[in-house]
Design a protein around this motif. Structure first.
Motif, short mmCIF file in Angstrom:
data_model
loop_
_atom_site.label_atom_id
_atom_site.label_comp_id
_atom_site.label_asym_id
_atom_site.label_seq_id
_atom_site.Cartn_x
_atom_site.Cartn_y
_atom_site.Cartn_z
N GLY A 12 38.12 18.36 -41.83
CA GLY A 12 38.72 17.64 -40.70
C GLY A 12 39.09 16.22 -41.09
N ILE A 17 37.83 10.32 -37.81
CA ILE A 17 36.64 9.95 -38.58
C ILE A 17 36.71 10.52 -40.00
N GLY A 18 37.12 11.77 -40.12
CA GLY A 18 37.17 12.40 -41.44
C GLY A 18 38.10 11.66 -42.38
N ASP A 59 41.64 27.12 -41.66
CA ASP A 59 41.08 27.10 -40.31
C ASP A 59 39.59 27.44 -40.44
N LEU A 60 38.74 26.49 -40.19
CA LEU A 60 37.31 26.66 -40.47
C LEU A 60 36.58 27.48 -39.41
N GLY A 84 35.73 19.10 -36.15
CA GLY A 84 35.11 19.44 -34.87
C GLY A 84 36.13 19.40 -33.76
N THR A 132 28.82 15.27 -39.83
CA THR A 132 29.14 14.44 -38.67
C THR A 132 28.62 15.17 -37.43
N TYR A 147 29.84 22.05 -27.06
CA TYR A 147 29.78 20.91 -28.00
C TYR A 147 28.34 20.44 -28.18
N GLY A 178 28.42 7.57 -31.43
CA GLY A 178 28.74 7.59 -30.01
C GLY A 178 30.25 7.77 -29.91
P1 NAD Z 1 39.96 14.30 -34.57
O1 NAD Z 1 40.47 15.22 -33.50
O2 NAD Z 1 40.61 12.99 -34.77
O3 NAD Z 1 39.92 15.06 -35.96
C1 NAD Z 1 39.49 16.39 -36.05
C2 NAD Z 1 39.85 16.92 -37.41
O4 NAD Z 1 39.40 18.29 -37.49
C3 NAD Z 1 41.34 16.94 -37.69
O5 NAD Z 1 41.58 16.68 -39.06
C4 NAD Z 1 41.73 18.38 -37.35
O6 NAD Z 1 42.91 18.82 -38.00
C5 NAD Z 1 40.50 19.09 -37.86
N1 NAD Z 1 40.34 20.42 -37.29
C6 NAD Z 1 40.40 20.77 -35.96
N2 NAD Z 1 40.23 22.09 -35.83
C7 NAD Z 1 40.06 22.59 -37.09
C8 NAD Z 1 39.86 23.89 -37.61
N3 NAD Z 1 39.78 24.97 -36.81
N4 NAD Z 1 39.74 24.03 -38.95
C9 NAD Z 1 39.83 22.95 -39.78
N5 NAD Z 1 40.02 21.70 -39.33
C10 NAD Z 1 40.14 21.53 -38.01
O7 NAD Z 1 38.41 14.13 -34.24
P2 NAD Z 1 37.33 13.02 -34.63
O8 NAD Z 1 37.04 12.24 -33.40
O9 NAD Z 1 37.69 12.32 -35.88
O10 NAD Z 1 36.06 13.97 -34.85
C11 NAD Z 1 35.54 14.28 -36.12
C12 NAD Z 1 34.11 14.71 -35.95
O11 NAD Z 1 33.37 13.64 -35.37
C13 NAD Z 1 33.90 15.92 -35.04
O12 NAD Z 1 32.90 16.76 -35.57
C14 NAD Z 1 33.44 15.28 -33.75
O13 NAD Z 1 32.65 16.16 -32.98
C15 NAD Z 1 32.62 14.13 -34.29
N6 NAD Z 1 32.40 13.06 -33.32
C16 NAD Z 1 33.43 12.38 -32.78
C17 NAD Z 1 33.18 11.38 -31.87
C18 NAD Z 1 34.27 10.58 -31.23
O14 NAD Z 1 33.97 9.82 -30.31
N7 NAD Z 1 35.51 10.68 -31.69
C19 NAD Z 1 31.86 11.08 -31.51
C20 NAD Z 1 30.82 11.80 -32.07
C21 NAD Z 1 31.11 12.79 -32.98
#
Ligand code: NAD
Length: 252
Positions: A12, A17-18, A59-60, A84, A132, A147, A178
């Protein structure tokens, strides 16, 4: 550049974040394997900026796609399970297919990537697995059943892996942010408005930031820095931790 010679897979990592974690690990010299969905041209630009990183659009939620990605990636020294997704709905209306997809992506995918990455890490006598998770690995919020269940699950998987690999030079930790301002948060605002009958500003201030005592969103780059620290030798005894970066949310 203490990560020169190490290969890092960040799932991701085409967004949010990734991507920030991939940038931070690359800045320390790691070779990057990106994963996630995205426009091919935009991802190609990211690959170029990250030292010709390779990219898997696997697609994970699909175990065979994970297996193919891992086989193609080669030995992974740093595995960041980060992909995620979220769905906001009361349980009675929660689409079962969404439940399955969220558990598959936010939890089971980390089991599959880890089981496939571990043999190389063990042979190398060094490895880092960083999951994460989320503040939702420690506490719940209504309307986020899948979730919260997946994130509590990954907290447990993190501890189990940490214990299993403790004598192999491999550490396994979770980072629990958060609210971080990324597309994942932005995209849940309309559904939260509907589920709670609130305006956009009310969702941002009274639901999201209400949880965070600092009243500010975590920055993706902050999480990149923490991931880099967990890769350092100084963090060799940080193992099985679930490291909050949530402005104090879970301290309450
Ligand atoms: P984002 O939506 O910006 O990025 C998600 C990434 O996952 C993208 O690169 C997307 O292409 C990829 N992805 C989505 N579905 C997929 C699949 N089926 N197979 C492979 N890749 C896939 O989200 P983010 O906010 O950067 O979240 C990243 C992680 O951080 C997640 O696990 C999320 O739960 C966790 N998180 C986010 C927050 C927040 O506030 N944004 C808070 C706590 C935890």
């Amino acid at each position: 550049m203490f990560l020169k010679g190490k290969r890092a897979l960040v799932t991701g990592s085409t967004s949010g974040i990734g991507l920030a974690v991939a940038r931070a690990l690359h800045a320390e010299g790691a070779e990057i394997v990106l994963n996630g969905f995205g426009d091919a041209e935009e991802v190609a630009a990211l690959q170029a900026k990250l030292g010709d990183a390779t990219w898997s659009d696997a697609d994970l939620t699909d175990v065979s796609a994970i297996e193919a990605m891992m086989a193609k990636a080669g030995g992974i020294d740093i595995l960041v399970n980060n992909a995620g997704m979220q769905h906001v709905s009361p349980v009675a209306d929660f689409p079962p297919a969404k439940w399955d997809a969220i558990i598959a992506l936010n939890l089971s995918a980390a089991f599959h990537t880890a089981r496939l990455a571990i043999p190389h890490m063990k042979a190398a006598g060094w490895g880092r697995i960083i999951n994460t998770a989320s503040a939702h690995s420690l506490v719940a919020s209504p309307f986020k059943s899948a979730y919260v269940a997946a994130k509590h699950g990954i907290a447990g998987l993190t501890k189990t892996l940490a214990l299993e690999l403790a004598q192999d030079g491999i550490t396994v930790n979770a980072i629990s942010p958060g609210y971080v301002w990324t597309p994942l948060v932005e995209n849940q605002i309309p559904d939260t408005m509907a589920a709670r009958n609130l305006s956009r500003d009310e969702v941002i201030n009274d639901v999201l930031l209400a949880k965070q005592p600092t009243k500010s969103f975590v920055q993706p780059e902050d999480i990149g820095e923490l991931a880099v620290f967990l890769c350092r030798d100084a963090a060799r005894n940080v193992n099985g931790a679930n490291w909050s970066i949530d402005g104090g949310w879970t301290a309450e």
